[in-house]
Design a protein around this motif. Structure first.
Motif, PDB file in Angstrom:
ATOM      1  N   TYR A  31       0.797  -1.077  -0.148  1.00  0.00           N
ATOM      2  CA  TYR A  31      -0.091   0.070   0.102  1.00  0.00           C
ATOM      3  C   TYR A  31       0.906   1.258   0.155  1.00  0.00           C
ATOM      4  O   TYR A  31       0.765   2.269  -0.670  1.00  0.00           O
ATOM      5  CB  TYR A  31      -1.029   0.023   1.178  1.00  0.00           C
ATOM      6  N   THR A  32       1.787   1.390   0.907  1.00  0.00           N
ATOM      7  CA  THR A  32       2.601   2.496   1.002  1.00  0.00           C
ATOM      8  C   THR A  32       3.901   2.596   0.129  1.00  0.00           C
ATOM      9  O   THR A  32       4.272   3.860  -0.255  1.00  0.00           O
ATOM     10  CB  THR A  32       3.479   2.548   2.503  1.00  0.00           C
ATOM     11  N   GLY A  33       4.362   1.436  -0.528  1.00  0.00           N
ATOM     12  CA  GLY A  33       5.646   1.342  -1.334  1.00  0.00           C
ATOM     13  C   GLY A  33       6.846   1.527  -0.561  1.00  0.00           C
ATOM     14  O   GLY A  33       7.908   1.832  -1.198  1.00  0.00           O
ATOM     15  N   ILE A  34       6.651   1.332   0.718  1.00  0.00           N
ATOM     16  CA  ILE A  34       7.873   1.713   1.401  1.00  0.00           C
ATOM     17  C   ILE A  34       8.623   0.252   1.678  1.00  0.00           C
ATOM     18  O   ILE A  34       7.887  -0.780   2.027  1.00  0.00           O
ATOM     19  CB  ILE A  34       7.688   2.524   2.801  1.00  0.00           C
ATOM     20  N   GLU A  35       9.868   0.210   1.679  1.00  0.00           N
ATOM     21  CA  GLU A  35      10.643  -1.084   1.899  1.00  0.00           C
ATOM     22  C   GLU A  35      10.203  -1.421   3.218  1.00  0.00           C
ATOM     23  O   GLU A  35       9.961  -0.700   4.357  1.00  0.00           O
ATOM     24  CB  GLU A  35      12.123  -0.669   1.572  1.00  0.00           C
ATOM     25  N   LYS A  36      10.337  -2.835   3.401  1.00  0.00           N
ATOM     26  CA  LYS A  36       9.772  -3.378   4.719  1.00  0.00           C
ATOM     27  C   LYS A  36      10.381  -3.237   5.981  1.00  0.00           C
ATOM     28  O   LYS A  36       9.977  -2.854   6.860  1.00  0.00           O
ATOM     29  CB  LYS A  36       9.610  -5.057   4.440  1.00  0.00           C
ATOM     30  N   ALA A  37      11.659  -3.338   5.689  1.00  0.00           N
ATOM     31  CA  ALA A  37      12.685  -2.790   6.876  1.00  0.00           C
ATOM     32  C   ALA A  37      12.425  -1.247   7.065  1.00  0.00           C
ATOM     33  O   ALA A  37      12.406  -1.077   8.540  1.00  0.00           O
ATOM     34  CB  ALA A  37      13.909  -3.064   6.402  1.00  0.00           C
ATOM     35  N   ALA A  38      12.455  -0.467   6.169  1.00  0.00           N
ATOM     36  CA  ALA A  38      12.204   0.989   6.780  1.00  0.00           C
ATOM     37  C   ALA A  38      10.821   1.321   7.209  1.00  0.00           C
ATOM     38  O   ALA A  38      10.867   1.921   8.416  1.00  0.00           O
ATOM     39  CB  ALA A  38      12.512   1.752   5.318  1.00  0.00           C
ATOM     40  N   LEU A  39       9.892   0.425   6.653  1.00  0.00           N
ATOM     41  CA  LEU A  39       8.417   0.475   7.471  1.00  0.00           C
ATOM     42  C   LEU A  39       8.437  -0.065   8.786  1.00  0.00           C
ATOM     43  O   LEU A  39       8.019   0.704   9.840  1.00  0.00           O
ATOM     44  CB  LEU A  39       7.524  -0.048   6.573  1.00  0.00           C
ATOM     45  N   LEU A  40       9.065  -1.182   8.930  1.00  0.00           N
ATOM     46  CA  LEU A  40       8.965  -1.639  10.339  1.00  0.00           C
ATOM     47  C   LEU A  40       9.975  -0.663  11.191  1.00  0.00           C
ATOM     48  O   LEU A  40       9.479  -0.488  12.406  1.00  0.00           O
ATOM     49  CB  LEU A  40       9.591  -3.138  10.252  1.00  0.00           C
ATOM     50  N   ARG A  41      11.042  -0.302  10.824  1.00  0.00           N
ATOM     51  CA  ARG A  41      11.898   0.832  11.406  1.00  0.00           C
ATOM     52  C   ARG A  41      10.978   2.053  12.123  1.00  0.00           C
ATOM     53  O   ARG A  41      10.906   2.486  13.050  1.00  0.00           O
ATOM     54  CB  ARG A  41      13.238   1.311  11.011  1.00  0.00           C
ATOM     55  N   GLN A  42      10.240   2.444  10.901  1.00  0.00           N
ATOM     56  CA  GLN A  42       9.557   3.674  11.359  1.00  0.00           C
ATOM     57  C   GLN A  42       8.178   3.467  12.456  1.00  0.00           C
ATOM     58  O   GLN A  42       8.126   4.206  13.174  1.00  0.00           O
ATOM     59  CB  GLN A  42       8.709   4.187  10.183  1.00  0.00           C
ATOM     60  N   MET A  43       7.586   2.293  12.080  1.00  0.00           N
ATOM     61  CA  MET A  43       6.679   2.092  13.304  1.00  0.00           C
ATOM     62  C   MET A  43       7.122   1.876  14.503  1.00  0.00           C
ATOM     63  O   MET A  43       6.458   2.122  15.624  1.00  0.00           O
ATOM     64  CB  MET A  43       6.085   0.581  12.623  1.00  0.00           C
ATOM     65  N   VAL A  44       8.369   1.042  14.730  1.00  0.00           N
ATOM     66  CA  VAL A  44       8.902   0.680  16.030  1.00  0.00           C
ATOM     67  C   VAL A  44       9.417   2.085  16.626  1.00  0.00           C
ATOM     68  O   VAL A  44       9.247   2.451  17.851  1.00  0.00           O
ATOM     69  CB  VAL A  44      10.166  -0.324  16.057  1.00  0.00           C
ATOM     70  N   MET A  45       9.974   3.044  15.994  1.00  0.00           N
ATOM     71  CA  MET A  45      10.437   4.453  16.400  1.00  0.00           C
ATOM     72  C   MET A  45       9.460   5.188  16.903  1.00  0.00           C
ATOM     73  O   MET A  45       9.347   5.741  17.997  1.00  0.00           O
ATOM     74  CB  MET A  45      11.540   4.897  15.369  1.00  0.00           C
TER      75      MET A  45
END
Length: 75
Positions: A31-45
């Motif tokens: 949906y977002t087009g954001i790389e999985k690792a980057a998306l998870l990092r953003q969510m965790v932070m």
């Protein structure tokens, strides 16, 4: 301008997801087009900062610098 060496992403952390959790993250990636690792990092932070009652990483960095300058180093 040199990059702050403490801001380099050199520390790895792994998580285990079940199939449903992984499917949800994959759907967010699609949906977002954001790389999985980057998306998870953003969510965790975002969640970590929220738990600390801090609005964004810049505010956290400012508080960290202020606190570390007031506490004497013991070693």
């Amino acid at each position: 301008m040199q990059q702050n060496s403490k801001r380099l992403r050199a520390h790895r952390t792994g998580i285990n997801l079940d199939e449903y959790e992984d499917n949800l993250i994959d759907a967010l990636v699609d949906y977002t087009g954001i790389e999985k690792a980057a998306l998870l990092r953003q969510m965790v932070m975002r969640e970590a900062l929220e738990m600390l009652g801090v609005r964004d990483i810049h505010e956290f960095d400012a508080v960290s610098v202020a606190v570390s300058q007031t506490i004497p180093k013991l070693h």
